[in-house]
Design an enzyme around this catalytic site. Sequence first.
Site, PDB file in Angstrom:
ATOM      1  N   MET A 206       0.257  32.575  46.776  1.00 38.21           N
ATOM      2  CA  MET A 206       1.911  33.445  47.269  1.00 38.21           C
ATOM      3  C   MET A 206       1.764  34.314  46.277  1.00 38.21           C
ATOM      4  O   MET A 206       1.718  34.075  44.744  1.00 38.21           O
ATOM      5  CB  MET A 206       2.354  32.420  47.218  1.00 38.21           C
ATOM      6  CG  MET A 206       2.675  31.700  47.852  1.00 38.21           C
ATOM      7  SD  MET A 206       2.528  32.486  50.496  1.00 38.21           S
ATOM      8  CE  MET A 206       3.955  33.472  50.165  1.00 38.21           C
TER       9      MET A 206
ATOM     10  N   MET B 259       5.931  27.468  56.249  1.00 38.96           N
ATOM     11  CA  MET B 259       6.386  26.925  54.737  1.00 38.96           C
ATOM     12  C   MET B 259       7.590  26.360  54.572  1.00 38.96           C
ATOM     13  O   MET B 259       8.414  26.888  55.463  1.00 38.96           O
ATOM     14  CB  MET B 259       7.216  29.341  54.231  1.00 38.96           C
ATOM     15  CG  MET B 259       6.259  29.621  53.433  1.00 38.96           C
ATOM     16  SD  MET B 259       6.830  30.985  53.693  1.00 38.96           S
ATOM     17  CE  MET B 259       5.849  31.823  55.225  1.00 38.96           C
TER      18      MET B 259
ATOM     19  N   HIS C  48      -0.951  36.887  61.110  1.00 45.03           N
ATOM     20  CA  HIS C  48      -0.457  36.002  60.459  1.00 45.03           C
ATOM     21  C   HIS C  48       0.794  35.793  60.705  1.00 45.03           C
ATOM     22  O   HIS C  48       1.856  36.579  61.211  1.00 45.03           O
ATOM     23  CB  HIS C  48      -0.242  36.315  59.066  1.00 45.03           C
ATOM     24  CG  HIS C  48       0.024  36.181  57.799  1.00 45.03           C
ATOM     25  ND1 HIS C  48      -0.298  35.163  57.147  1.00 45.03           N
ATOM     26  CD2 HIS C  48       1.382  35.556  57.184  1.00 45.03           C
ATOM     27  CE1 HIS C  48      -0.001  34.091  55.953  1.00 45.03           C
ATOM     28  NE2 HIS C  48       1.083  34.612  56.111  1.00 45.03           N
TER      29      HIS C  48
ATOM     30  N   SER D  35       1.327  40.364  58.993  1.00 41.44           N
ATOM     31  CA  SER D  35       1.740  40.184  59.220  1.00 41.44           C
ATOM     32  C   SER D  35       2.991  39.709  59.868  1.00 41.44           C
ATOM     33  O   SER D  35       3.827  40.926  59.723  1.00 41.44           O
ATOM     34  CB  SER D  35       2.648  38.440  57.534  1.00 41.44           C
ATOM     35  OG  SER D  35       4.039  38.985  58.147  1.00 41.44           O
TER      36      SER D  35
ATOM     37  N   HIS E 210       0.898  29.948  58.411  1.00 40.54           N
ATOM     38  CA  HIS E 210       1.122  29.454  57.164  1.00 40.54           C
ATOM     39  C   HIS E 210       2.397  29.284  57.249  1.00 40.54           C
ATOM     40  O   HIS E 210       3.495  29.859  57.634  1.00 40.54           O
ATOM     41  CB  HIS E 210       1.536  31.039  56.350  1.00 40.54           C
ATOM     42  CG  HIS E 210       2.509  31.050  55.203  1.00 40.54           C
ATOM     43  ND1 HIS E 210       2.427  31.905  54.371  1.00 40.54           N
ATOM     44  CD2 HIS E 210       2.046  30.374  54.554  1.00 40.54           C
ATOM     45  CE1 HIS E 210       2.858  31.650  53.228  1.00 40.54           C
ATOM     46  NE2 HIS E 210       2.554  30.681  53.075  1.00 40.54           N
TER      47      HIS E 210
ATOM     48  N   ASP F 171       4.035  33.316  60.075  1.00 45.38           N
ATOM     49  CA  ASP F 171       5.187  32.924  59.060  1.00 45.38           C
ATOM     50  C   ASP F 171       6.028  31.357  60.413  1.00 45.38           C
ATOM     51  O   ASP F 171       7.233  32.039  60.388  1.00 45.38           O
ATOM     52  CB  ASP F 171       6.212  33.953  58.353  1.00 45.38           C
ATOM     53  CG  ASP F 171       4.949  34.570  57.571  1.00 45.38           C
ATOM     54  OD1 ASP F 171       4.111  33.836  56.390  1.00 45.38           O
ATOM     55  OD2 ASP F 171       4.852  35.782  57.707  1.00 45.38           O
TER      56      ASP F 171
HETATM   57  C1  DX5 Z   1       6.311  35.941  52.482  1.00 43.35           C
HETATM   58  C2  DX5 Z   1       5.286  35.849  53.860  1.00 43.35           C
HETATM   59  C3  DX5 Z   1       4.757  37.002  54.288  1.00 43.35           C
HETATM   60  C4  DX5 Z   1       5.385  38.393  54.034  1.00 43.35           C
HETATM   61  C5  DX5 Z   1       4.432  39.013  53.747  1.00 43.35           C
HETATM   62  O1  DX5 Z   1       6.950  33.993  53.035  1.00 43.35           O
HETATM   63  O2  DX5 Z   1       4.421  34.106  53.745  1.00 43.35           O
HETATM   64  O3  DX5 Z   1       3.609  36.055  55.115  1.00 43.35           O
HETATM   65  O4  DX5 Z   1       5.486  38.515  55.870  1.00 43.35           O
HETATM   66  O5  DX5 Z   1       5.516  40.062  53.898  1.00 43.35           O
HETATM   67  P1  DX5 Z   1       5.146  41.713  52.615  1.00 43.35           P
HETATM   68  O6  DX5 Z   1       3.902  41.839  53.376  1.00 43.35           O
HETATM   69  O7  DX5 Z   1       6.447  42.167  53.411  1.00 43.35           O
HETATM   70  O8  DX5 Z   1       5.151  41.258  51.564  1.00 43.35           O
HETATM   71 ZN    ZN Z   2       2.785  34.071  55.298  1.00 43.02          ZN
END
Ligand code: DX5
Ligand code: ZN
Length: 217
Positions: A140, A71, A36, A11, A69, A38
């Site tokens: 999640m 959101m 990844h 990510s 991803h 976000d």
């Molecule tokens: C949170 C994101 C994740 C996040 C994960 O809403 O979807 O992808 O970046 O980050 P870590 O690995 O720091 O929990």
């Molecule tokens: Zn994510």
Amino acid sequence: MGKKNVLVSASILGCDLSNIESELKRLEKAKADYVHFDVMDGVFVNNISFGIPVLKSAKTKTYLPFDVHLMIIEPEKYISEFANAGADIITFHLEATKDIKGCIDLCKKNGCRAGLSIKPNTPATEVFPYLELLDMILVMTVEPGFGGQGFLPFTLEKVKEIRQKADEMGLDIDIQVDGGITDNTCEDVKKNGANILVAGTYLFRADDISKAIESLR
Ligand code: DX5
Ligand code: ZN
């Protein structure tokens, strides 16, 4: 169903975004499987990250596939644009749209693999009607919106339920987990049937990203 290889999706929410090109090169060297990406709209989650123009330019800097991803509310409005900007997998949230089938069709029509994500409090059974149509389920393991949060252990049961259901149906689907994944939490998610692990903070805080990726696999 045979055991699937474990893949790591890095990510970049957790990377140095002022040096995105060199961060992507670091991920290539460290043999990450996916980037990844976000996308947060400030409505579906209480945070705003980055979107289509950033994806388009990041895509020109690496051969790694992009695991996007979303959101965002009403993902159906933007799936085609994310596909055109370079997404390889597009995951949208079950809670964010009234037209799950339409979103899956849009991903596929645009040449992307389709993923469906659920927040920690959404029951696993909600994804069952769509399993056959999907390439991936994202469970999640934190509330979406921010990197660096602690893993929620009660989500493990949902990973297990979805893997069991997919096995029963004879489906070789990918199950991704996202949030709080580290060398401590990865064993449990893998044991319960996840095979694509997203990690941000854990990887980008490590002295050696390649060792950190290996420790998750
Ligand atoms: C949170 C994101 C994740 C996040 C994960 O809403 O979807 O992808 O970046 O980050 P870590 O690995 O720091 O929990
Ligand atoms: Zn994510």
